[in-house]
Design a protein around this motif. Structure first.
Motif, PDB file in Angstrom:
ATOM      1  N   ILE A  33      -4.878  -7.597  -2.370  1.00 33.08           N
ATOM      2  CA  ILE A  33      -4.749  -6.156  -1.854  1.00 33.08           C
ATOM      3  C   ILE A  33      -3.594  -5.916  -0.705  1.00 33.08           C
ATOM      4  O   ILE A  33      -3.719  -5.030   0.177  1.00 33.08           O
ATOM      5  CB  ILE A  33      -6.292  -5.620  -1.236  1.00 33.08           C
ATOM      6  CG1 ILE A  33      -6.568  -6.322  -0.036  1.00 33.08           C
ATOM      7  CG2 ILE A  33      -7.232  -5.873  -2.403  1.00 33.08           C
ATOM      8  CD1 ILE A  33      -7.678  -5.746   0.446  1.00 33.08           C
ATOM      9  N   GLY A  34      -2.717  -6.975  -0.739  1.00 38.29           N
ATOM     10  CA  GLY A  34      -1.717  -6.625   0.319  1.00 38.29           C
ATOM     11  C   GLY A  34      -1.829  -7.021   1.803  1.00 38.29           C
ATOM     12  O   GLY A  34      -0.854  -6.596   2.347  1.00 38.29           O
ATOM     13  N   ARG A  93      -7.410  -1.314 -11.130  1.00 43.30           N
ATOM     14  CA  ARG A  93      -6.155  -1.558 -11.802  1.00 43.30           C
ATOM     15  C   ARG A  93      -5.309  -2.619 -11.037  1.00 43.30           C
ATOM     16  O   ARG A  93      -5.734  -2.895 -10.172  1.00 43.30           O
ATOM     17  CB  ARG A  93      -5.366  -0.430 -12.173  1.00 43.30           C
ATOM     18  CG  ARG A  93      -5.161   0.136 -10.672  1.00 43.30           C
ATOM     19  CD  ARG A  93      -3.893   1.258 -10.816  1.00 43.30           C
ATOM     20  NE  ARG A  93      -3.733   2.118  -9.760  1.00 43.30           N
ATOM     21  CZ  ARG A  93      -2.527   1.760  -8.591  1.00 43.30           C
ATOM     22  NH1 ARG A  93      -2.144   0.534  -8.853  1.00 43.30           N
ATOM     23  NH2 ARG A  93      -2.491   2.332  -7.757  1.00 43.30           N
ATOM     24  N   ASP A  94      -4.507  -3.194 -11.822  1.00 46.69           N
ATOM     25  CA  ASP A  94      -3.729  -4.266 -11.266  1.00 46.69           C
ATOM     26  C   ASP A  94      -2.807  -3.540 -10.162  1.00 46.69           C
ATOM     27  O   ASP A  94      -2.203  -2.404 -10.239  1.00 46.69           O
ATOM     28  CB  ASP A  94      -2.632  -5.022 -12.095  1.00 46.69           C
ATOM     29  CG  ASP A  94      -3.258  -6.013 -13.181  1.00 46.69           C
ATOM     30  OD1 ASP A  94      -4.442  -6.333 -12.639  1.00 46.69           O
ATOM     31  OD2 ASP A  94      -2.981  -6.303 -14.192  1.00 46.69           O
ATOM     32  N   ALA A  95      -2.326  -4.038  -8.915  1.00 46.30           N
ATOM     33  CA  ALA A  95      -1.382  -3.504  -8.253  1.00 46.30           C
ATOM     34  C   ALA A  95      -0.171  -3.574  -8.715  1.00 46.30           C
ATOM     35  O   ALA A  95       0.221  -4.322  -9.439  1.00 46.30           O
ATOM     36  CB  ALA A  95      -1.503  -4.413  -6.618  1.00 46.30           C
ATOM     37  N   ALA A  96       0.735  -2.706  -8.200  1.00 44.83           N
ATOM     38  CA  ALA A  96       1.925  -2.615  -8.825  1.00 44.83           C
ATOM     39  C   ALA A  96       2.930  -3.657  -8.706  1.00 44.83           C
ATOM     40  O   ALA A  96       3.840  -3.967  -9.532  1.00 44.83           O
ATOM     41  CB  ALA A  96       2.756  -1.594  -7.872  1.00 44.83           C
ATOM     42  N   TRP A  97       2.606  -4.851  -7.920  1.00 45.57           N
ATOM     43  CA  TRP A  97       3.434  -6.014  -8.040  1.00 45.57           C
ATOM     44  C   TRP A  97       3.034  -6.996  -8.776  1.00 45.57           C
ATOM     45  O   TRP A  97       3.444  -8.303  -8.901  1.00 45.57           O
ATOM     46  CB  TRP A  97       3.446  -6.526  -6.501  1.00 45.57           C
ATOM     47  CG  TRP A  97       2.207  -6.958  -5.987  1.00 45.57           C
ATOM     48  CD1 TRP A  97       1.180  -7.774  -6.257  1.00 45.57           C
ATOM     49  CD2 TRP A  97       1.387  -6.115  -5.057  1.00 45.57           C
ATOM     50  NE1 TRP A  97       0.012  -7.757  -5.542  1.00 45.57           N
ATOM     51  CE2 TRP A  97       0.086  -6.796  -4.623  1.00 45.57           C
ATOM     52  CE3 TRP A  97       1.543  -4.945  -4.026  1.00 45.57           C
ATOM     53  CZ2 TRP A  97      -0.848  -6.257  -3.953  1.00 45.57           C
ATOM     54  CZ3 TRP A  97       0.563  -4.506  -3.495  1.00 45.57           C
ATOM     55  CH2 TRP A  97      -0.564  -5.072  -3.358  1.00 45.57           C
ATOM     56  N   VAL A  98       1.912  -6.786  -9.499  1.00 44.53           N
ATOM     57  CA  VAL A  98       1.586  -7.755 -10.576  1.00 44.53           C
ATOM     58  C   VAL A  98       2.477  -7.959 -11.527  1.00 44.53           C
ATOM     59  O   VAL A  98       2.968  -6.875 -12.315  1.00 44.53           O
ATOM     60  CB  VAL A  98       0.015  -7.549 -11.037  1.00 44.53           C
ATOM     61  CG1 VAL A  98      -0.260  -8.383 -12.137  1.00 44.53           C
ATOM     62  CG2 VAL A  98      -0.887  -7.385  -9.807  1.00 44.53           C
ATOM     63  N   ARG A 151      -1.989  -0.056   1.255  1.00 44.87           N
ATOM     64  CA  ARG A 151      -2.370   1.107   0.552  1.00 44.87           C
ATOM     65  C   ARG A 151      -2.254   0.976  -0.816  1.00 44.87           C
ATOM     66  O   ARG A 151      -3.321   1.367  -1.579  1.00 44.87           O
ATOM     67  CB  ARG A 151      -1.545   2.403   1.075  1.00 44.87           C
ATOM     68  CG  ARG A 151      -1.470   2.597   2.538  1.00 44.87           C
ATOM     69  CD  ARG A 151      -1.001   4.076   2.892  1.00 44.87           C
ATOM     70  NE  ARG A 151       0.414   3.834   2.800  1.00 44.87           N
ATOM     71  CZ  ARG A 151       1.137   3.426   3.874  1.00 44.87           C
ATOM     72  NH1 ARG A 151       0.624   3.231   4.846  1.00 44.87           N
ATOM     73  NH2 ARG A 151       2.630   3.404   3.605  1.00 44.87           N
ATOM     74  N   GLU A 152      -1.307   0.534  -1.391  1.00 45.15           N
ATOM     75  CA  GLU A 152      -1.336   0.158  -3.030  1.00 45.15           C
ATOM     76  C   GLU A 152      -2.451  -0.741  -3.197  1.00 45.15           C
ATOM     77  O   GLU A 152      -2.924  -0.605  -4.380  1.00 45.15           O
ATOM     78  CB  GLU A 152       0.074  -0.423  -3.429  1.00 45.15           C
ATOM     79  CG  GLU A 152       0.147  -0.901  -4.774  1.00 45.15           C
ATOM     80  CD  GLU A 152      -0.118   0.164  -5.869  1.00 45.15           C
ATOM     81  OE1 GLU A 152      -0.594  -0.488  -6.787  1.00 45.15           O
ATOM     82  OE2 GLU A 152      -0.222   1.252  -5.693  1.00 45.15           O
TER      83      GLU A 152
END
Length: 245
Positions: A126-127, A239-244, A229-230
């Protein structure tokens, strides 16, 4: 609101249950505050020989409550309180443990889990980083194995948790494996338990003294970033995070 902590006592052992199954016992501000208050009561009560920390539902603790998180200082305080409590704290786990829940485990003196439990340091997904919980985790866990699970967020089983040093024991019947432990604590002098625990936790408390301020600041900084936040939004939206990739 009522603190989501259940309390029972049997033969001088106080059992504190994380009782917010609807949120998978996530570390919300009320749960952290309620557990801290219950532990403080146990610490002052001469009739309490030891504390068992357990849970309702299928999850011991899912980590920080992203909708109602505690202040990082409150989480540091709770972890330190478990380590410093002058009574042994025994974790009894029959469900899953994620992120901050592993911090609770590492702060306890003796830990046992059913063979159906699973574990994961999910912060990187989660960053953020397992910052505050490192205060009790890193002094007690194998560093090479810890690197793998900190960096990947992979799940691991109770046998691996024993190998890492996060669990004392695992069994199909966790109460069966804990029975001789609790019997031993009941047969031990309260003074001797307090002083022996002080010996065992000295290195962990040195880590708190040295690193708590820096790791609290790191946690606050990371949770304020766009990546966090993402990551948290993706988690809540399943859902998958943008970096996946």
């Amino acid at each position: 609101m009522n603190a989501p902590i259940g309390r029972t006592r049997a033969r001088a052992v106080e059992t504190l249950s994380l009782d917010s199954a609807g949120t998978r016992n996530a570390l919300s501000a009320p749960l952290v505050s309620g557990l801290a208050d219950a532990l403080a009561d146990c610490g002052k009560d001469p009739d309490v020989r030891a504390v068992v920390l357990t849970h309702t539902g299928t999850t011991f603790c899912a980590g920080a409550d992203l909708r109602d998180p505690p202040h990082p200082d409150a989480l540091v305080g709770l972890l330190r309180q478990i380590v410093e409590l002058p009574k042994p704290v025994v974790a009894r786990v029959t469900g899953h443990v994620r992120a901050g829940g592993l911090g609770l485990l590492a702060a306890c003196d003796i830990t046992a889990a059913a063979t159906t439990a699973t574990f994961a340091f999910t912060e990187v997904r989660i960053g953020v980083a397992p910052a505050v919980i490192s205060l009790p985790v890193m002094p007690r866990a194998d560093p090479r194995a810890l690197a793998r699970y900190y960096l990947t967020g992979e799940r691991f089983d109770p046998a691996e948790a024993v190998r890492l040093g996060l669990l004392t024991a695992t069994a199909g019947d966790v109460d069966e494996v804990l029975a001789p432990v609790l019997d031993g604590l009941r047969r031990s002098s309260p003074q001797a338990l307090a002083e022996t625990k002080r010996l065992l936790t000295a290195r962990v408390l040195e880590t708190f003294d040295r690193d708590a301020a820096a790791l609290t600041a790191l946690s606050a900084r990371l949770f304020a970033t766009a990546h966090a936040r993402e990551g948290m939004t993706a988690f809540l939206e399943r859902r998958d995070a943008a970096w996946v990739v």
